[in-house]
Scaffold this motif. Structure first.
Motif, mmCIF file in Angstrom:
data_model
loop_
_atom_site.group_PDB
_atom_site.id
_atom_site.type_symbol
_atom_site.label_atom_id
_atom_site.label_comp_id
_atom_site.label_asym_id
_atom_site.label_seq_id
_atom_site.Cartn_x
_atom_site.Cartn_y
_atom_site.Cartn_z
ATOM 1 N N CYS A 66 -14.169 -37.084 -17.432
ATOM 2 C CA CYS A 66 -14.980 -37.305 -16.230
ATOM 3 C C CYS A 66 -14.721 -36.147 -15.274
ATOM 4 O O CYS A 66 -13.569 -35.822 -14.989
ATOM 5 C CB CYS A 66 -14.598 -38.641 -15.584
ATOM 6 S SG CYS A 66 -15.490 -38.976 -14.058
ATOM 7 N N MET A 68 -15.579 -36.029 -12.133
ATOM 8 C CA MET A 68 -15.240 -36.557 -10.811
ATOM 9 C C MET A 68 -15.602 -35.624 -9.662
ATOM 10 O O MET A 68 -14.787 -35.304 -8.820
ATOM 11 C CB MET A 68 -13.749 -36.891 -10.743
ATOM 12 C CG MET A 68 -13.330 -37.973 -11.681
ATOM 13 S SD MET A 68 -11.607 -38.379 -11.425
ATOM 14 C CE MET A 68 -11.566 -39.955 -12.228
ATOM 15 N N SER A 69 -16.844 -35.185 -9.673
ATOM 16 C CA SER A 69 -17.285 -34.303 -8.595
ATOM 17 C C SER A 69 -18.791 -34.409 -8.451
ATOM 18 O O SER A 69 -19.470 -35.048 -9.252
ATOM 19 C CB SER A 69 -16.895 -32.856 -8.893
ATOM 20 O OG SER A 69 -17.706 -32.330 -9.927
ATOM 21 N N THR A 70 -19.306 -33.714 -7.444
ATOM 22 C CA THR A 70 -20.750 -33.730 -7.224
ATOM 23 C C THR A 70 -21.490 -32.997 -8.332
ATOM 24 O O THR A 70 -22.708 -33.023 -8.359
ATOM 25 C CB THR A 70 -21.105 -33.111 -5.860
ATOM 26 O OG1 THR A 70 -20.504 -31.814 -5.772
ATOM 27 C CG2 THR A 70 -20.636 -33.991 -4.721
ATOM 28 N N CYS A 72 -21.596 -34.095 -11.138
ATOM 29 C CA CYS A 72 -22.174 -35.242 -11.837
ATOM 30 C C CYS A 72 -23.027 -36.023 -10.846
ATOM 31 O O CYS A 72 -22.558 -36.411 -9.777
ATOM 32 C CB CYS A 72 -21.076 -36.148 -12.402
ATOM 33 S SG CYS A 72 -21.723 -37.660 -13.160
ATOM 34 N N PHE A 75 -21.425 -39.488 -9.782
ATOM 35 C CA PHE A 75 -20.108 -39.653 -9.174
ATOM 36 C C PHE A 75 -20.193 -39.587 -7.662
ATOM 37 O O PHE A 75 -20.789 -38.688 -7.081
ATOM 38 C CB PHE A 75 -19.111 -38.611 -9.698
ATOM 39 C CG PHE A 75 -17.694 -39.031 -9.470
ATOM 40 C CD1 PHE A 75 -17.117 -40.014 -10.260
ATOM 41 C CD2 PHE A 75 -16.949 -38.494 -8.436
ATOM 42 C CE1 PHE A 75 -15.814 -40.440 -10.039
ATOM 43 C CE2 PHE A 75 -15.657 -38.904 -8.205
ATOM 44 C CZ PHE A 75 -15.083 -39.883 -9.003
ATOM 45 N N ASP A 76 -19.593 -40.566 -7.013
ATOM 46 C CA ASP A 76 -19.556 -40.661 -5.561
ATOM 47 C C ASP A 76 -18.176 -40.179 -5.112
ATOM 48 O O ASP A 76 -17.202 -40.922 -5.190
ATOM 49 C CB ASP A 76 -19.788 -42.120 -5.152
ATOM 50 C CG ASP A 76 -19.840 -42.311 -3.649
ATOM 51 O OD1 ASP A 76 -19.420 -41.414 -2.895
ATOM 52 O OD2 ASP A 76 -20.312 -43.384 -3.228
ATOM 53 N N GLU A 77 -18.117 -38.917 -4.685
ATOM 54 C CA GLU A 77 -16.815 -38.341 -4.320
ATOM 55 C C GLU A 77 -16.110 -39.089 -3.184
ATOM 56 O O GLU A 77 -14.918 -39.348 -3.301
ATOM 57 C CB GLU A 77 -16.961 -36.858 -3.978
ATOM 58 C CG GLU A 77 -16.915 -35.994 -5.211
ATOM 59 C CD GLU A 77 -16.729 -34.536 -4.896
ATOM 60 O OE1 GLU A 77 -15.567 -34.109 -4.804
ATOM 61 O OE2 GLU A 77 -17.745 -33.845 -4.751
ATOM 62 N N PRO A 78 -16.802 -39.448 -2.105
ATOM 63 C CA PRO A 78 -16.078 -40.143 -1.044
ATOM 64 C C PRO A 78 -15.379 -41.426 -1.526
ATOM 65 O O PRO A 78 -14.272 -41.745 -1.098
ATOM 66 C CB PRO A 78 -17.158 -40.466 -0.005
ATOM 67 C CG PRO A 78 -18.209 -39.423 -0.236
ATOM 68 C CD PRO A 78 -18.192 -39.172 -1.724
ATOM 69 N N GLN A 80 -14.681 -41.946 -4.762
ATOM 70 C CA GLN A 80 -14.019 -41.630 -6.027
ATOM 71 C C GLN A 80 -14.396 -42.671 -7.085
ATOM 72 O O GLN A 80 -13.543 -43.275 -7.736
ATOM 73 C CB GLN A 80 -12.500 -41.554 -5.851
ATOM 74 C CG GLN A 80 -12.044 -40.321 -5.093
ATOM 75 C CD GLN A 80 -12.337 -39.041 -5.873
ATOM 76 O OE1 GLN A 80 -11.707 -38.770 -6.871
ATOM 77 N NE2 GLN A 80 -13.317 -38.264 -5.419
ATOM 78 N N CYS A 82 -17.644 -43.940 -10.050
ATOM 79 C CA CYS A 82 -18.847 -43.669 -10.824
ATOM 80 C C CYS A 82 -19.905 -44.705 -10.438
ATOM 81 O O CYS A 82 -19.747 -45.902 -10.682
ATOM 82 C CB CYS A 82 -18.541 -43.758 -12.326
ATOM 83 S SG CYS A 82 -20.021 -43.559 -13.342
#
Length: 149
Positions: A66, A68-70, A72, A75-78, A80, A82
């Motif tokens: 994954c 784990m960043s924008t 993707c 993925f919702d970074e704030p 953290q 999916c």
């Protein structure tokens, strides 16, 4: 449940680094059937070639680290988290009564984030679904913000 430092996306494409097959999709277009492997297989050029003329993600469920960043869409970074996993659990029906055996569960982002609820829906998830129903289209649409907290 402790989340490993590196989780796997269970809905990856074949051409990402470290991609591995963890299930084979069979059945029909209208009624797909997922068979989980006892252990993963690396995605090799030979494996990709075997799926022609269709894309590997129409025949296999593929996992990869994954990102784990924008980078993707899901993925919702704030948070953290999916968003695809969240929407799948919220919108898709349960299709099995117990989690299938799964070679990636210990590292699966969806498992660590949503628990058994994700596993009970996983067999119906097709990364490249050629004829998704409206519910699966909505769940898979990264513009769908129905998972907003």
């Amino acid at each position: 449940m402790t989340t490993p430092t590196r989780t796997l996306c269970p809905s990856a494409q074949h051409d990402v680094p470290e991609a591995q097959v963890f299930a084979v999709v069979g059945g029909t277009v209208d009624q797909p059937d997922t068979a989980y492997l006892d252990q993963t297989l690396p995605v090799t050029p030979e494996l990709v070639e075997m799926t022609a003329p269709v894309l590997p993600a129409e025949v296999f469920r593929i996992a990869a680290p994954c990102i784990m960043s924008t980078a993707c869409w899901h993925f919702d970074e704030p948070r953290q988290a999916c968003r695809l996993a969240i929407r799948t659990v919220r919108m898709a029906p349960v299709v099995v009564s117990k989690p299938p055996r799964c070679a990636i569960r210990g590292q699966c982002q969806w498992w660590h984030q949503e628990g058994v609820s994700a596993c009970l829906r996983c067999p119906q998830v097709l990364t490249n679904d050629v004829r998704p129903n409206e519910l699966m289209k909505s769940a898979g649409d990264p513009r769908n913000l129905s998972d907003a907290a």
